[in-house]
Each structure stands twice: as structure tokens, then as C-alpha cells.
Design an enzyme around this catalytic site. Structure first.
Site, PDB file in Angstrom:
ATOM      1  N   SER A 229      13.584  80.607 -25.136  1.00 36.52           N
ATOM      2  CA  SER A 229      13.669  81.754 -24.234  1.00 36.52           C
ATOM      3  C   SER A 229      13.191  81.336 -22.835  1.00 36.52           C
ATOM      4  O   SER A 229      13.737  80.417 -22.238  1.00 36.52           O
ATOM      5  CB  SER A 229      12.860  82.921 -24.804  1.00 36.52           C
ATOM      6  OG  SER A 229      13.077  84.101 -24.073  1.00 36.52           O
ATOM      7  N   GLU A 358      22.513  87.346 -28.656  1.00 35.38           N
ATOM      8  CA  GLU A 358      21.394  87.217 -27.725  1.00 35.38           C
ATOM      9  C   GLU A 358      21.041  88.532 -27.026  1.00 35.38           C
ATOM     10  O   GLU A 358      19.902  88.751 -26.638  1.00 35.38           O
ATOM     11  CB  GLU A 358      21.723  86.167 -26.649  1.00 35.38           C
ATOM     12  CG  GLU A 358      21.786  84.735 -27.161  1.00 35.38           C
ATOM     13  CD  GLU A 358      20.426  84.130 -27.385  1.00 35.38           C
ATOM     14  OE1 GLU A 358      19.415  84.837 -27.244  1.00 35.38           O
ATOM     15  OE2 GLU A 358      20.366  82.933 -27.701  1.00 35.38           O
ATOM     16  N   HIS A 468      18.079  87.378 -30.347  1.00 33.47           N
ATOM     17  CA  HIS A 468      17.375  86.425 -29.499  1.00 33.47           C
ATOM     18  C   HIS A 468      16.049  86.046 -30.151  1.00 33.47           C
ATOM     19  O   HIS A 468      15.278  86.897 -30.579  1.00 33.47           O
ATOM     20  CB  HIS A 468      17.122  87.078 -28.135  1.00 33.47           C
ATOM     21  CG  HIS A 468      16.387  86.218 -27.164  1.00 33.47           C
ATOM     22  ND1 HIS A 468      16.993  85.206 -26.460  1.00 33.47           N
ATOM     23  CD2 HIS A 468      15.097  86.222 -26.759  1.00 33.47           C
ATOM     24  CE1 HIS A 468      16.113  84.625 -25.669  1.00 33.47           C
ATOM     25  NE2 HIS A 468      14.957  85.225 -25.827  1.00 33.47           N
TER      26      HIS A 468
END
Length: 549
Positions: A229, A358, A468
Site C-alpha cells: 500500500s 483494490e 486491498h
């Protein structure tokens, strides 16, 4: 990200029951005492820079000249200040109650402090000064708003590396990330040369590794930087800074769910800087930046908490991302990519290692968007302000009002919590994460070794699918296949094993866009092509170049 926090809480609690034994290492004139856990030794909470407090607040990290006093290194240092959580979905009094409870619990489990620049080293107990083991440096994620090293104990990774005959040393560092503390943005910040302090902290930690990792049996010439991330974004930006010159700080990168972000100039954060200045009473100061250095911590943090978080309505149109500051980033990251100012080192990537869905996690804050008109208004005026009516119309055409084509992808009519949720999730995931990854690949293919993957696991999760950060389970916490790939890549710059039964992960090029796909079910890995939604990615790339955050 909320999902990964829950996993981290459980994982940290399990590791806490291990019985420690003493271990030592020598740094300059100091002896530091760590602890042993089975075949692994931990050295935790080592200061790598002077605490950024007082007049050092909002200044570049200052190195520690020398260690001359012995100290204990048996516990993680506090995390850096972080954004107050405002969780999506709930509204009114229930949200206030849940947010307050979550923030209290989180702060108790993962304490934070402004004096937070510490580094951790986890090594095989058998490593000696002459071992020269490869080094895996972890940069945690959290939207540049929250997170800390105590959430990610590298003991399991080092133990696994020993088990598979490829021992590595694991390093992690805290860095200033809470929006304004680490990524203050304005014309004043540019003039002072203090943009992207969180990235500058990471860079200083990498310099510390070069100077001291040999004391733990590590080889400073064999460093791989790895992040997820915001940590993956950080890895990509370390590949872009300094004209692509690594300064010998690392030789490879691993990026999970993050790429050179579509952001613009540091002045784009002026509105948030001005808000903090006003809320702290610094508006009347001739030098607002210096005034902010003198503001009490609680007052400053409250002002920063009042700015939009990653779970606010504007979501991935972040208030405080890294931005072009003229020092760490001399231009917009995507422009630097196009200019080829990229470190030519091998890397693993997907988003730059990605998950299929995501955008789902970040679309829970826009559930009030339910019609075609509201969809267009959201992207024109909130998520991508500056777009034209024609551009928004084209976006709506490329991402049609058809829930079977939205994210979570390949779930048909399921997960459509609102008529526009899956559509918004598809655009957000592709625009902020997937399209930047494709642009990066286009400008690195054929110039360095690349491996790409896609995680389609956890599709059964309601609403969010392969959300995500779900690939962290496959790489960090549970030691599945991706963890072994990353360990082998750190050691020999090739993720594939050499055994007859080892799955072979082919390299990526734009001419042959191989992609390793992780699946649920009886066949856990297959090789496919990274060509999905190409027209959509191309359009979003061009759009983000015109209207960066």
C-alpha cells in the site's frame, strides 16, 4: 486496510507469548541487548535519527552521530502520530461511538509518539559478523495516515527463510506519516525544502542500514526494499528520487498494492495546510511554519485530525499524499516515470503487486452515490476535480452502469450494496492503483527484470472481494507462497525455486505480459496475461496526468 489491522492484532498477540532470551550487538561504542525467540534474534526500537520534536518538528531527519551508551532493544518503539480513524458506512451517533471505541483500543495496542524514529532488526540467531546475509527492509502501509512497525513482526519471515535454506535479515522502520507530520504540503513547505518528510525518514533509515547492518551479520550491498500500500508507493518513489540513483541503498524492490501515485505539486495541499494553520492559531504569524513547530502536540494533532482521512467521502483523493516538492520528487511521479528517471533494479510488482478488487474498501464512504448523475458528479467534483463533462462522459462509458462489470470483479449481480458501488469501486481501484502500475511497467519493461502477480483470493468476502491488502496474508502473516517468493528474490534476485516441483514464475515484458495469479481452490497458482481492462487503464492514465491530486 482495516482488514489488515485485525490480522496484525491477532498475529502480534500470538508472538507476544514467546519466551525471550538475551542477545547482544555492538553499535559504535554501545552494546545493545535484544532477545532471542527460538532460532531468531530481535533487536527492537533502535533510534535511527534524532526525535523530530521541538524545533526538529517539520525538519529533515537528523542522524544520530554515534552510539556511545548501551541500551536495551527488546520492545518496539512507539509508532509515529497517525490520523484519527473515521470508519466508513456508519452514520450519526453509532459512528461516533464505534470510532471512539476503535481509536481508544487501537491507541492502547499500538501506542504512538512524536519522537518515533526507530528501527528494528530481526536476524537468524546463527548469523555472525561474517555471515553477510541478504537484507529485507519492510516499509509498512496505511495510506500515509496510520500504521507502525509493531504491527509487523518479522520473526516469522526470518524463521521461514531459515527453514527454506535462504536465511535473510528483516528490518523495519517507523516514519512520520500522519498527514501533516510527515507530508505537510504548501508553498511554505516547498520554500523550506521539507516536503515528503516521511520519505526522507525512510531514506535515512536506509542509510542507517548501510552503516550498521553488518553488525548483525547483514550485507549492505544486498538490500531489498519491500512495502505494501503506502509502503509500496514509498518503494516506487525511492526508485524515482535522485534521478533514479539508488546511492547504493538497495538493489531490488518488492511492491504490493502500490505504484508511483498520480499526484501533482506540493502546493495542491495548500488548502489543508491553511486549515491547520487556522485551527492552531498560527494564522497571524509572519512565519506560519515556525509557529506550527511551537504548537502543543495535542493541538496540532487535533487540527490534522480535522482534515479528510482516507475513509472520508473523497476517499483516495488523499489530502496528504507524497507530492512533487522539488527535492525528493523533482516532478510529478508519473512524469518522472515517463522521463525514465527510474532506478534500474529488478522488482516484483502487480499493483506493483495487486489485488483484483483494490477499490472496494475505499468505496464504502460513497454509498450515498446511487444514480448515474450522482456518479458523474462524484468523479467530476470530488474524486477527480478538474475533469470536463466530456471526460466524465467517457469515464461513464468505459465503466458502464452494469453491476456485473463492477468490482468485486467476476461476482455477477452479487455485492451490489448500492446501484453504483461496484462501478465506483472499479474506477477507484483502477485509477489510483492499477493504471499507475501499468504506466510503470510500460516504462521499465525490457530495462530490468520484472515479475508481476495478481491476487484473486478471498473473492468470497462479502462486498469487498479480493480487497486491498488481502495479499498480505499470502506474503507476511501466514507464510504462504508469496512469502517464499519474496525471500528467494531477496537472496538471489529471482523469486522462483530451483526444485523440480517448484512453481516457476515467468518474467514480465510488455511483449509477453506474464502474470502469476493466486487463486482460491484446488489450483492455487496459474500464469495469465496482465492485459485486462486496457482501454480503461489507458484513459485513466491520461486523465490522471492532466488532473493529478
Amino acid at each position: 486496510m482495516f482488514f489488515q489491522l485485525l490480522v496484525a492484532l491477532v498475529f502480534s498477540a500470538v508472538l507476544a507469548v514467546a519466551a525471550p532470551a538475551a542477545s547482544t550487538a555492538k553499535l559504535d561504542d554501545a552494546t545493545i541487548t535484544g532477545k532471542s525467540v527460538g532460532s531468531v534474534q530481535q533487536f527492537l526500537g533502535i533510534p535511527f535519527a534524532q526525535p523530530p520534536v521541538g524545533d526538529l518538528r517539520f525538519r529533515l531527519p537528523q542522524p544520530i552521530p554515534t552510539y556511545n551508551q548501551s541500551f536495551s532493544a527488546t520492545a518496539f518503539g512507539p509508532g509515529c502520530p497517525q490520523q484519527k480513524f473515521v470508519l466508513p458506512v456508519l452514520e450519526g451517533l453509532p459512528q461516533v461511538i464505534v470510532d471512539d471505541l476503535f481509536n481508544r483500543v487501537y491507541s492502547a495496542v499500538f501506542p504512538s509518539s512524536e519522537g518515533c524514529l526507530t528501527i528494528n532488526v530481526v536476524k537468524p540467531a546463527s548469523a555472525t559478523l561474517s555471515s553477510k546475509l541478504p537484507v529485507l527492509v519492510w516499509i509498512y502501509g496505511g495510506g500515509f495516515e496510520f500504521g507502525g512497525t509493531s504491527m509487523y513482526d518479522g520473526t516469522g519471515i526470518v524463521a521461514r527463510s531459515i527453514d527454506i535454506g535462504s536465511p535473510v535479515i528483516f528490518v523495519s522502520m517507523n516514519y512520520r506519516r500522519l498527514t501533516g507530520f510527515g507530508f505537510l504540503a504548501s508553498k511554505e513547505v516547498r520554500e523550506a525544502g521539507i516536503g515528503n518528510l516521511g520519505l526522507q525518514d525512510q531514506r535515512q533509515a536506509l542509510r542507517w542500514v548501510q552503516k550498521y547492518i553488518a553488525a548483525f551479520g547483514g550485507d549492505p550491498t544486498k538490500v531489498t526494499i519491500w512495502g505494501e500500500s503506502a509502503g509500496a508507493v514509498s518503494v516506487s518513489l525511492h526508485m524515482l528520487t535522485n534521478g533514479g540513483d539508488t546511492e547504493g541503498l538497495f538493489r531490488a524492490g518488492v511492491m504490493q498494492s502500490g505504484a508511483p501515485v498520480p499526484v501533482g505539486d506540493i502546493e495542491n495541499g495548500q488548502i489543508y495546510y491553511d486549515s491547520i494553520v487556522a485551527d492552531t492559531g498560527c494564522s497571524g504569524s509572519a512565519d506560519t511554519l515556525q509557529c506550527l513547530r511551537t504548537v502543543p502536540y495535542d493541538t496540532l494533532k487535533m487540527a490534522i485530525d480535522n482534515t479528510p482521512s482516507i475513509f472520508a467521502y473523497q476517499s483516495l483523493h488523499l489530502a496528504w499524499p507524497p507530492r512533487a516538492d522539488g527535492v525528493f520528487l523533482t516532478d510529478h511521479p508519473q512524469r518522472l516515470v515517463q522521463q525514465g528517471k527510474i532506478a534500474r533494479v529488478p522488482f516484483i510488482t502487480g499493483e506493483l503487486c495487486n489485488c483484483d478488487d483494490e477499490g472496494t474498501l475505499f468505496s464504502l464512504s460513497s454509498l450515498n452515490v446511487t444514480t448515474e448523475g450522482e456518479f458523474k458528479d462524484y468523479f467530476k467534483n470530488t474524486f477527480l476535480p478538474g475533469t470536463t463533462d466530456a471526460q466524465v462522459d467517457q469515464l461513464a462509458t468505459l465503466y458502464p452502469d452494469d453491476i456485473t462489470q463492477g468490482s468485486p470483479f467476476d461476482t455477477g449481480i452479487l455485492n451490489a450494496v448500492t446501484p453504483q458501488f461496484k462501478r465506483i469501486a472499479a474506477v477507484q481501484g483502477d485509477g489510483a492503483l492499477q493504471a499507475p502500475r501499468r504506466l510503470f511497467l510500460e516504462n521499465t519493461s525490457g530495462k530490468q527484470d520484472i515479475w508481476v502477480y495478481l491476487s484473486k483470493r478471498f473473492k468470497i468476502l462479502p462486498l469487498v472481494g479480493s480487497l486491498h491488502a488481502s495479499d498480505l496474508i499470502n506474503s507476511f502473516f501466514l507464510g504462504q507462497e508469496l512469502q517464499d517468493y519474496i525471500i528467494r528474490f531477496t537472496v538471489k534476485l529471482d523469486p522462483s525455486g530451483t526444485g523440480l516441483l517448484d512453481f516457476k514464475w515467468p518474467k514480465y515484458t510488455t511483449g509477453n505480459p506474464n502474470q502469476l495469479i493466486f487463486l482460491d481452490g484446488l489450483i492455487p497458482q496459474v500464469v495469465g496475461k496482465d492485459t485486462y481492462r486496457q482501454p480503461q487503464m489507458d484513459f485513466l492514465t491520461q486523465l490522471s496526468l492532466q488532473v493529478p491530486i
